[in-house]
Design a protein around this motif. Structure first.
Motif, PDB file in Angstrom:
ATOM      1  N   THR A 273       0.818  -0.763  -0.107  1.00  0.00           N
ATOM      2  CA  THR A 273      -0.217   0.059   0.065  1.00  0.00           C
ATOM      3  C   THR A 273       1.088   1.135   0.175  1.00  0.00           C
ATOM      4  OG1 THR A 273      -0.130   0.444   2.575  1.00  0.00           O
ATOM      5  CG2 THR A 273      -1.623  -1.592   1.206  1.00  0.00           C
ATOM      6  N   ASP A 274      -0.031   2.717  -0.164  1.00  0.00           N
ATOM      7  CA  ASP A 274       0.895   4.002  -0.286  1.00  0.00           C
ATOM      8  C   ASP A 274       1.791   3.581   1.058  1.00  0.00           C
ATOM      9  OD1 ASP A 274      -0.271   3.733  -2.219  1.00  0.00           O
ATOM     10  OD2 ASP A 274      -2.031   5.784  -2.076  1.00  0.00           O
ATOM     11  N   GLU A 275       0.772   3.644   1.899  1.00  0.00           N
ATOM     12  CA  GLU A 275       1.098   3.452   3.738  1.00  0.00           C
ATOM     13  C   GLU A 275       2.710   3.066   3.722  1.00  0.00           C
ATOM     14  OE1 GLU A 275      -2.834   5.658   3.522  1.00  0.00           O
ATOM     15  OE2 GLU A 275      -1.646   2.621   2.593  1.00  0.00           O
ATOM     16  N   VAL A 276       2.910   1.833   2.998  1.00  0.00           N
ATOM     17  CA  VAL A 276       3.684   0.771   3.864  1.00  0.00           C
ATOM     18  C   VAL A 276       5.353   1.200   2.730  1.00  0.00           C
ATOM     19  CG1 VAL A 276       4.944  -1.747   3.361  1.00  0.00           C
ATOM     20  CG2 VAL A 276       2.219  -1.089   3.913  1.00  0.00           C
ATOM     21  N   VAL A 277       4.825   1.681   1.104  1.00  0.00           N
ATOM     22  CA  VAL A 277       6.166   1.841   0.085  1.00  0.00           C
ATOM     23  C   VAL A 277       6.792   3.250   1.140  1.00  0.00           C
ATOM     24  CG1 VAL A 277       6.463   2.809  -1.124  1.00  0.00           C
ATOM     25  CG2 VAL A 277       4.942   1.257  -1.360  1.00  0.00           C
ATOM     26  N   ALA A 278       5.581   4.221   2.161  1.00  0.00           N
ATOM     27  CA  ALA A 278       6.175   5.458   2.294  1.00  0.00           C
ATOM     28  C   ALA A 278       6.697   5.033   3.334  1.00  0.00           C
ATOM     29  CB  ALA A 278       5.293   6.305   2.593  1.00  0.00           C
ATOM     30  N   ARG A 279       6.623   4.244   3.931  1.00  0.00           N
ATOM     31  CA  ARG A 279       7.105   3.826   5.483  1.00  0.00           C
ATOM     32  C   ARG A 279       8.324   3.415   5.002  1.00  0.00           C
ATOM     33  NH1 ARG A 279       3.845   1.042   7.397  1.00  0.00           N
ATOM     34  NH2 ARG A 279       4.396  -0.881   7.395  1.00  0.00           N
TER      35      ARG A 279
END
Length: 319
Positions: A273-279
């Motif tokens: 997800t976007d959140e995991v990629v960003a993290r």
């Protein structure tokens, strides 16, 4: 009541007097103004100087200027930390000599110990930096790692080579970018990559300091092992070859957009997800989504997954 204990009763009065006047110009004058004995005044001043709350402000040592309490406390803590680790290193040396820590050549080639807590970590890093003579290699990732730029500046001033690899996200943070600009101006080499898996520092190609990933409390492992040190040296050099040098004072990701998009594409293709990629890339979700939107527009993709697969294939083919 002794003269010392009686004088300490006046310590706060003397400090407030120095703050109010801007300085204690003369011991006798200040004693008369406060209505206390000159001997008591001298004892109180000595106590404040020892506490770093007053500092001699002339060659004769008769004028004393007040020091901000927070600065005084920081100075005392730094002194205590240095003394703690000086004694720790002395104890280690004594144990080594009597064979309690390293009873054999085999054991001496591999020692690992752990330090927990901000004071312990700062004190050790100060001691390790003071002992460093030639080179410091820094992998700056996530986790609880305080701003060590002042430590690096001190090393550079002593002629020690400092090379730093950090994440691209540091290019977008104004405060961090300004600190890195100071370092590069002082002679440090700073490069950035999409992702640094763990923060670590190698002093003089032999002492490895591995920072913990725990976000709640500072903790490090210090490793004296040549094989492990060589592993980190090889890892550092590998990342260095693929990293992008930090140049100038411009902010943002313009100089590393391709590298970032390649990393984002690989993670998107895996279904994150976007959140995991960003993290994983240490950037904000908003910035991550902006890069994904640009990638989808450039590739004319209709879904995130399609964009990730197409972009990953594109970069793989380019290589």
């Amino acid at each position: 009541m002794t003269l010392m204990s009686f004088a300490r009763d006046h310590v706060m009065d003397v400090y407030r007097y120095a703050e109010r006047k801007g300085a204690i110009e003369a011991i006798e004058v200040a004693a008369a103004d406060l209505g206390i004995d000159v001997g008591e005044m001298r004892e109180a001043v000595c106590h404040l100087v020892d506490s770093r709350l007053l500092r001699p402000d002339d060659g004769a040592g008769e004028r004393y200027a007040p020091v901000d309490p927070e600065l005084a406390a920081a100075s005392l803590v730094s002194t205590v930390e240095r003394e703690i680790y000086r004694r720790r290193e002395l104890i280690d040396q004594i144990k080594e000599r009597v064979g309690l820590v390293r009873p054999s050549p085999e054991a001496s080639r591999s020692t690992v110990d752990y330090l927990v807590g901000a004071m312990e970590v700062r004190g050790f890093l100060k001691t390790a930096s003071d002992a460093c003579r030639d080179e410091v290699l820094v992998l700056q990732g996530g986790g609880v790692v305080g701003d060590l730029s002042e430590t690096y500046l001190d090393l550079l001033a002593r002629g020690v080579t400092v090379r730093i690899i950090c994440q691209h996200r540091n290019r977008a943070d104004i405060g961090t970018r300004m600190r890195m600009k100071r370092l590069t101006d002082a002679g440090a080499s700073v490069y950035t990559v999409s992702h640094v898996p763990r923060s670590a520092t190698v002093f003089d190609r032999s002492l490895v300091v591995l920072f913990g990933a725990d976000d709640t409390e500072a903790n490090v492992a210090r490793v004296h092992n040549q094989g492990i040190a060589q592993f980190f040296l090889d890892l550092f050099n590998h990342l260095w070859e693929t990293a992008t040098p930090l140049e100038g004072i411009d902010f943002g990701y313009a100089g590393v957009a391709d590298d970032l998009q390649q990393s984002i594409a690989v993670l998107m293709a895996k279904g994150y997800t976007d959140e995991v990629v960003a993290r994983k890339l240490g950037m904000s979700v908003r910035s991550c989504r902006r890069h994904i939107a640009t990638m989808m527009r450039d590739l004319d993709a209709t879904s995130r997954f399609q964009a990730g697969v197409q972009a990953a294939r594109k970069y793989l083919t380019a290589e």
